[in-house]
Structures are given as C-alpha cells and as structure tokens.
Design a protein around this motif. Sequence first.
Motif, PDB file in Angstrom:
ATOM      1  N   VAL A 161       0.842  -1.269   0.129  1.00 24.01           N
ATOM      2  CA  VAL A 161       0.277   0.012   0.069  1.00 24.01           C
ATOM      3  C   VAL A 161       1.109   1.331   0.137  1.00 24.01           C
ATOM      4  O   VAL A 161       1.706   1.341   0.776  1.00 24.01           O
ATOM      5  N   ALA A 162       0.675   2.112  -0.649  1.00 21.09           N
ATOM      6  CA  ALA A 162       1.276   3.353  -1.091  1.00 21.09           C
ATOM      7  C   ALA A 162       0.250   4.515  -0.949  1.00 21.09           C
ATOM      8  O   ALA A 162      -0.778   4.368  -1.434  1.00 21.09           O
ATOM      9  N   GLY A 163       0.722   5.872  -0.761  1.00 21.75           N
ATOM     10  CA  GLY A 163       0.056   7.012  -0.666  1.00 21.75           C
ATOM     11  C   GLY A 163       0.806   8.113  -1.240  1.00 21.75           C
ATOM     12  O   GLY A 163       1.587   8.059  -1.959  1.00 21.75           O
ATOM     13  N   PHE A 164       0.247   9.498  -0.957  1.00 22.48           N
ATOM     14  CA  PHE A 164       0.629  10.664  -1.568  1.00 22.48           C
ATOM     15  C   PHE A 164       0.692  11.749  -0.417  1.00 22.48           C
ATOM     16  O   PHE A 164      -0.703  11.910  -0.158  1.00 22.48           O
ATOM     17  N   ASP A 165       1.650  12.657  -0.165  1.00 20.64           N
ATOM     18  CA  ASP A 165       1.502  13.618   0.612  1.00 20.64           C
ATOM     19  C   ASP A 165       2.334  13.656   1.971  1.00 20.64           C
ATOM     20  O   ASP A 165       2.913  14.693   2.370  1.00 20.64           O
ATOM     21  N   ASP A 166       2.530  12.601   2.523  1.00 20.64           N
ATOM     22  CA  ASP A 166       3.291  12.223   3.664  1.00 20.64           C
ATOM     23  C   ASP A 166       2.784  13.071   4.894  1.00 20.64           C
ATOM     24  O   ASP A 166       3.311  13.889   5.462  1.00 20.64           O
ATOM     25  N   ILE A 167       1.432  12.815   5.159  1.00 20.67           N
ATOM     26  CA  ILE A 167       0.934  13.326   6.314  1.00 20.67           C
ATOM     27  C   ILE A 167       1.616  12.926   7.535  1.00 20.67           C
ATOM     28  O   ILE A 167       2.026  11.766   7.632  1.00 20.67           O
ATOM     29  N   PRO A 168       1.492  13.652   8.748  1.00 17.36           N
ATOM     30  CA  PRO A 168       2.142  13.157   9.959  1.00 17.36           C
ATOM     31  C   PRO A 168       1.857  11.957  10.261  1.00 17.36           C
ATOM     32  O   PRO A 168       2.556  10.811  10.673  1.00 17.36           O
ATOM     33  N   LEU A 169       0.446  11.431  10.277  1.00 18.32           N
ATOM     34  CA  LEU A 169       0.084  10.204  10.664  1.00 18.32           C
ATOM     35  C   LEU A 169       0.531   8.946   9.740  1.00 18.32           C
ATOM     36  O   LEU A 169       0.726   7.906  10.166  1.00 18.32           O
ATOM     37  N   ALA A 170       1.188   9.398   8.492  1.00 20.81           N
ATOM     38  CA  ALA A 170       1.544   8.169   7.642  1.00 20.81           C
ATOM     39  C   ALA A 170       2.730   7.448   8.558  1.00 20.81           C
ATOM     40  O   ALA A 170       2.937   6.101   7.962  1.00 20.81           O
ATOM     41  N   ARG A 171       3.667   7.984   9.169  1.00 22.03           N
ATOM     42  CA  ARG A 171       4.720   7.320   9.589  1.00 22.03           C
ATOM     43  C   ARG A 171       4.510   6.743  11.127  1.00 22.03           C
ATOM     44  O   ARG A 171       5.076   5.997  11.629  1.00 22.03           O
ATOM     45  N   PHE A 172       3.141   6.786  11.588  1.00 22.06           N
ATOM     46  CA  PHE A 172       2.786   6.334  12.751  1.00 22.06           C
ATOM     47  C   PHE A 172       1.742   5.083  12.900  1.00 22.06           C
ATOM     48  O   PHE A 172       1.200   4.861  13.830  1.00 22.06           O
ATOM     49  N   VAL A 173       1.410   4.813  11.648  1.00 19.59           N
ATOM     50  CA  VAL A 173       0.558   3.493  11.324  1.00 19.59           C
ATOM     51  C   VAL A 173       1.428   2.184  11.341  1.00 19.59           C
ATOM     52  O   VAL A 173       2.757   2.306  11.341  1.00 19.59           O
ATOM     53  N   HIS A 174       0.876   1.078  11.438  1.00 20.28           N
ATOM     54  CA  HIS A 174       1.503  -0.009  11.137  1.00 20.28           C
ATOM     55  C   HIS A 174       0.873  -0.888  10.084  1.00 20.28           C
ATOM     56  O   HIS A 174      -0.141  -1.283  10.297  1.00 20.28           O
ATOM     57  N   PRO A 175       1.797  -1.389   9.043  1.00 13.64           N
ATOM     58  CA  PRO A 175       3.256  -0.813   8.846  1.00 13.64           C
ATOM     59  C   PRO A 175       2.899   0.476   8.431  1.00 13.64           C
ATOM     60  O   PRO A 175       2.030   1.060   8.042  1.00 13.64           O
ATOM     61  N   SER A 176       4.238   1.237   8.554  1.00 15.08           N
ATOM     62  CA  SER A 176       4.162   2.832   8.174  1.00 15.08           C
ATOM     63  C   SER A 176       4.051   2.789   6.836  1.00 15.08           C
ATOM     64  O   SER A 176       4.743   2.008   6.027  1.00 15.08           O
ATOM     65  N   LEU A 177       3.590   3.857   6.384  1.00 13.78           N
ATOM     66  CA  LEU A 177       3.244   4.066   4.985  1.00 13.78           C
ATOM     67  C   LEU A 177       4.233   4.781   4.033  1.00 13.78           C
ATOM     68  O   LEU A 177       4.796   5.755   4.194  1.00 13.78           O
ATOM     69  N   THR A 178       4.501   3.964   2.911  1.00 15.14           N
ATOM     70  CA  THR A 178       5.428   4.395   1.551  1.00 15.14           C
ATOM     71  C   THR A 178       4.415   5.435   1.075  1.00 15.14           C
ATOM     72  O   THR A 178       3.423   5.431   0.787  1.00 15.14           O
ATOM     73  N   THR A 179       5.137   6.708   0.847  1.00 18.10           N
ATOM     74  CA  THR A 179       4.214   7.761   0.260  1.00 18.10           C
ATOM     75  C   THR A 179       5.195   8.732  -0.527  1.00 18.10           C
ATOM     76  O   THR A 179       6.455   8.650  -0.521  1.00 18.10           O
ATOM     77  N   MET A 180       4.743   9.640  -1.216  1.00 18.60           N
ATOM     78  CA  MET A 180       5.511  10.623  -1.874  1.00 18.60           C
ATOM     79  C   MET A 180       5.456  12.083  -0.784  1.00 18.60           C
ATOM     80  O   MET A 180       4.227  12.539  -0.343  1.00 18.60           O
ATOM     81  N   GLN A 181       6.669  12.219  -0.526  1.00 20.14           N
ATOM     82  CA  GLN A 181       6.734  13.168   0.445  1.00 20.14           C
ATOM     83  C   GLN A 181       6.487  14.944   0.066  1.00 20.14           C
ATOM     84  O   GLN A 181       7.180  15.334  -1.135  1.00 20.14           O
ATOM     85  N   VAL A 182       5.450  15.611   0.291  1.00 25.93           N
ATOM     86  CA  VAL A 182       5.307  16.934   0.180  1.00 25.93           C
ATOM     87  C   VAL A 182       5.303  17.714   1.404  1.00 25.93           C
ATOM     88  O   VAL A 182       4.876  17.348   2.482  1.00 25.93           O
ATOM     89  N   SER A 183       6.193  18.782   1.637  1.00 22.86           N
ATOM     90  CA  SER A 183       6.121  19.603   2.721  1.00 22.86           C
ATOM     91  C   SER A 183       5.091  20.345   2.779  1.00 22.86           C
ATOM     92  O   SER A 183       5.213  21.733   2.181  1.00 22.86           O
ATOM     93  N   ILE A 184       3.957  19.884   3.237  1.00 25.23           N
ATOM     94  CA  ILE A 184       2.797  20.587   3.285  1.00 25.23           C
ATOM     95  C   ILE A 184       2.756  21.886   4.091  1.00 25.23           C
ATOM     96  O   ILE A 184       2.310  22.968   3.704  1.00 25.23           O
ATOM     97  N   ALA A 185       3.213  21.835   5.270  1.00 18.28           N
ATOM     98  CA  ALA A 185       3.566  22.980   6.158  1.00 18.28           C
ATOM     99  C   ALA A 185       4.433  24.182   5.538  1.00 18.28           C
ATOM    100  O   ALA A 185       4.305  25.256   5.347  1.00 18.28           O
ATOM    101  N   GLY A 186       5.365  23.325   4.695  1.00 18.27           N
ATOM    102  CA  GLY A 186       6.372  24.440   3.885  1.00 18.27           C
ATOM    103  C   GLY A 186       5.760  25.138   2.906  1.00 18.27           C
ATOM    104  O   GLY A 186       6.156  26.188   2.358  1.00 18.27           O
ATOM    105  N   LEU A 187       4.774  24.242   2.026  1.00 14.94           N
ATOM    106  CA  LEU A 187       3.885  24.993   0.994  1.00 14.94           C
ATOM    107  C   LEU A 187       3.448  26.215   1.389  1.00 14.94           C
ATOM    108  O   LEU A 187       3.078  27.367   0.753  1.00 14.94           O
ATOM    109  N   GLY A 188       2.630  26.021   2.955  1.00 17.62           N
ATOM    110  CA  GLY A 188       1.953  27.068   3.418  1.00 17.62           C
ATOM    111  C   GLY A 188       2.691  28.113   3.752  1.00 17.62           C
ATOM    112  O   GLY A 188       2.576  29.573   3.765  1.00 17.62           O
ATOM    113  N   GLU A 189       3.871  27.895   4.358  1.00 13.58           N
ATOM    114  CA  GLU A 189       4.878  28.868   4.696  1.00 13.58           C
ATOM    115  C   GLU A 189       5.397  29.735   3.448  1.00 13.58           C
ATOM    116  O   GLU A 189       5.330  30.896   3.794  1.00 13.58           O
TER     117      GLU A 189
END
Length: 374
Positions: free
Chosen positions: A307-335
């Motif tokens: 299973v893979a996703g897109f965005d790398d929200i904070p929760l993605a690394r804290f589920v089991h198994p942790s989620l493979t994803t495309m990392q976007v700095s969402i907060a950085g985008l807002g900044e």
Amino acid sequence: MDRRCLFETSSSNKLFTQHPENVYSRARPRIAEGTTVAKSAITIKDVAREANVSVATVSRALNGHDNVAEPVRKLVRDVAKRLRYTPHAAARSLSSRSTQTLGVVLPDLYGEFFSELMRGIDGVATAHRWHLLVSSYHGDAQQRGAVLQAMRGRVDGVLVLSPYAGDTEALVEDLPDIPCVLINTPLADAALPVFSVDDHAGAMAMTRHLLASGYRRIAFIGGPERNHDAQQRLRGFREVMAAAGAQATAIELPGAFDEASGHQAGLALLALPGLPDAVFAANDMMALGCLYALQQAGVRVPAQVAVAGFDDIPLARFVHPSLTTMQVSIAGLGEQAMTHLLQLIQDPQATHAAGLMLVPSLVVRGSTAQRDPV
C-alpha cells in the motif's frame, strides 16, 4: 532640546505636565492598580496617561515601530496589559489603512492536509504579527465567491486554495483587488503567483517505484473528478502503467480524498476474484482507509498487498506498517505561500516570482517491500 525626545526616555512628572499632547490627562483621574474597568471603557488615552507618555508614543509602541526606546515600549505594553486595553481594529485600520489581517480561503478545513497547511501559514503570520481570517467554501464555487466578497475591506491580502479544473476564470473574477496568492490552483497564465505541487511527476515516481519493486498488478484509488491534483496524479499513474505494456495490469477505483472512500475502495478490492499486488492511493488519507480494510480482512501488508499513498501527512509514519508515500512539505507549502503574500503587501510595486512548483520525493516505509519479479 526637543522636550518630546526627552519625554520618551523619562518618566518625570514635570516633563509630562509640560508635554502639549498630554494636557487632557489632568481631566481624568488615574486608574488605581487593581481597579476593575470594563475593557470597552479603556482607551489609548488612558494607557498614555498611566504610562506618562503621549498617545502617539503608545500607538508607535503597540504597533512595533522602531523609533521607540525599548524601556518605553515595555512600559507601554505592561500598562496596556494591566488595563486590559485592546486597540479598536476598525479605528486602527482607518488611520493606518491596514487591517493587519490576512484572509485564507480553503475548500475544506477537515483532514491532516489542511491542518498541516494551516500550521505553516499560521507560523509565518504569527512571526510577523498578522492575524488570520480563515474560511471554507466546502467546494462550492458560488460560496467561494461569497466568502471572497465578505473579505473585502477586512483583509490586506488573501491566500486561496482552489484546486478545481476548469474553474479558474470564475475564480479570478471573484478575487478582491488586493494582493492574492494561489495554492494548488491550476492557473493557465502567470497573472497571479501560484504555489503548488508537481502531482504528475510525483505519481509517476511512485508508480515506477512499485513496478521496480516487483509489483505488476497495481490498483489506483483516485480523488474527486474535478480536482486538479487528483487528475494529475491519475495521469502520472496511467502514463507509467501504459509504458510498462503487457507486463503490468492497472486497476482504477474512485475515491474522494478521505479515509472513508479509501476504506470503501479496499472493500471493493477484497471483492475481486484476485487481489492486486499493490495499491497506490492518490493521497495518504485514502491509503490509510484502504490499509485498515485490508488488515480487517486479514490481508498481510506488504507480504500479500503493498500500500502506498501521496502527501506524507504526519500520521503516515505512525501507522503499522508505516506508509510508503510521496513526501510533500505541506507546512512548507503554506509557509512559502504566506511569505510571498507578505512580500507582495509590503512592496506591491516590486517584481516577484510567479510562484513555485514543489517536487515531491519518494519515502519508502514498511507498507511496501522489494519483491522478486514474476
């Protein structure tokens, strides 16, 4: 010597009574410490009288001007805090021609993506002592126009996230005549700065990763049909799968960028005659919903289905198994979008960049694994 300069660095009562701007202070008794006074009754003149400074000095001190000695600034702020003085926003905006407020208009306020985006926006606004007026238009174009109309005269600039394809002409007509920065908005020309994510490139990178890891039968959970981000992620997936030819099989399911639709897609996959090798969801929220559906059914991830996703929200690394994803700095985008908006407000005549396209990066975690090609 100018008595005004002396006055601003001294608490001498003699200098105070000689200052022409403070003659009014004799007409009102001083407010005893500990006295309870209604907040609406306290004026800038009361603060000036209590601090033995001029009204102009109070205004400069509370508005962060540099031409106030630091001891005087601290004294004024302490007195204002003790008296519970709150500047009258409307009066201040009339005198300064600034509301010190910025508008943020989003299609929704639910979910970790918007939470992270607002975290980045709010961090920059707070650091520069600006207030935020935040509103959601719930994906309705007419309501978006009403929200933007309501912000006229209340904000000095506005950030707008409007990801709907084919809707930019109406959006531009709705925008108020103040500095504007767009986020994740498919604007054809460079008339306005746009800060966005390269969704197409990100989806291609994830699909290539899954194929390179040995997965051949790959399901894709899409987003809302009118959403530009969803369209670009689907396009990237399709292009890579088509290029793989007969070696790969694509399965497409609808989604709505939320956990519920991801869970529903997972149930649909479980009902198929055979499970896919991998699932690529167009955002992390749907990936987590799908992951839950698979685990409820006893499917092992990634041993049976990756299973893979897109965005790398904070929760993605804290589920089991942790989620493979495309990392976007969402907060950085807002900044970055908020920083650019402040630059436009401070120097509207300057030439600024048309915006920025952020390229997401692949983050491999436990929800995918290397397989031997079949």
